[in-house]
Design an enzyme around this catalytic site. Structure first.
Site, PDB file in Angstrom:
ATOM      1  N   PRO A 140     -35.151  -3.247 -37.703  1.00  0.00           N
ATOM      2  CA  PRO A 140     -36.551  -2.379 -38.057  1.00  0.00           C
ATOM      3  C   PRO A 140     -37.111  -1.488 -36.757  1.00  0.00           C
ATOM      4  CG  PRO A 140     -36.810  -4.649 -37.586  1.00  0.00           C
ATOM      5  CD  PRO A 140     -35.514  -4.711 -37.343  1.00  0.00           C
ATOM      6  N   CYS A 141     -36.308  -0.750 -36.628  1.00  0.00           N
ATOM      7  CA  CYS A 141     -36.699   0.389 -35.581  1.00  0.00           C
ATOM      8  C   CYS A 141     -38.074   1.346 -36.040  1.00  0.00           C
ATOM      9  CB  CYS A 141     -35.540   1.437 -35.545  1.00  0.00           C
ATOM     10  SG  CYS A 141     -35.068   2.434 -36.925  1.00  0.00           S
TER      11      CYS A 141
END
Length: 151
Positions: free
Chosen positions: A113-114
């Site tokens: 989940p950048c």
DNA sequence: CAGTGTTCAGGAT
DNA sequence: ATCCTGAACACTG
């Protein structure tokens, strides 16, 4: 057994996923994408359900380098939560820019989940159009606040 | 060697 | 309060 490539809409965007079994090799955002199935969990995520994607294997977080360690730290950030580049850097024991570097080269957004990693002063950056990052964060926030009157 | 999806401090408007 | 520089940090091709 070949790698499956499929896509699913997210708002005005289309998310293309290359995957096989419980491993996801590549995630890409675009205006259009090939027809085909995508990973069930990612599909449910895109439909606005709070799902845990940490069970999905990504080639990015397997390794010995600092980058892999950064990806593992990023994956610990839960649904609807955010962390700053500096916090991730401190966890791994590296510098904030290394975190940004790793995020920029992230082959599998969503799985890693950048988009939940933000700058301390603003939203930070995003290699695809920044709108996507905003939409993803807005969706997660809406889902979390929507579940029974909490904040 | 150069380029980052940073961060911090200082100074100017 | 907002905006701009300049510098230092770690990592990858």
């Amino acid at each position: 057994m070949a790698v499956i490539t499929g896509s699913h809409p997210f708002g005005l965007w289309v998310v293309t996923v290359s995957w096989q079994g419980d491993a996801v090799y590549r995630v890409h955002f675009g205006r259009t994408g090939p027809s085909g199935p995508i990973h069930p969990l990612i599909r449910r995520y895109l439909m606005g359900q709070e799902v845990d994607l940490t069970g999905i294997a990504s080639p990015a977080d397997e390794g010995d380098g600092k980058t892999a360690a950064i990806y593992r730290a990023v994956r610990k950030v839960g649904y609807g939560e955010v962390a700053t580049y500096g916090e991730i850097a401190e966890t791994v024991g590296t510098a904030p820019r290394a975190v940004g570097q790793a995020m920029a080269r992230n082959p599998t957004p969503l799985v890693i989940p950048c988009h939940r990693i933000v700058s301390k002063h603003g939203i930070g950056g995003f290699t695809p159009p920044i709108e996507i990052k905003k939409d993803l964060l807005a969706m997660e926030r809406a889902v979390c606040s929507g579940r029974k009157g909490r904040i």
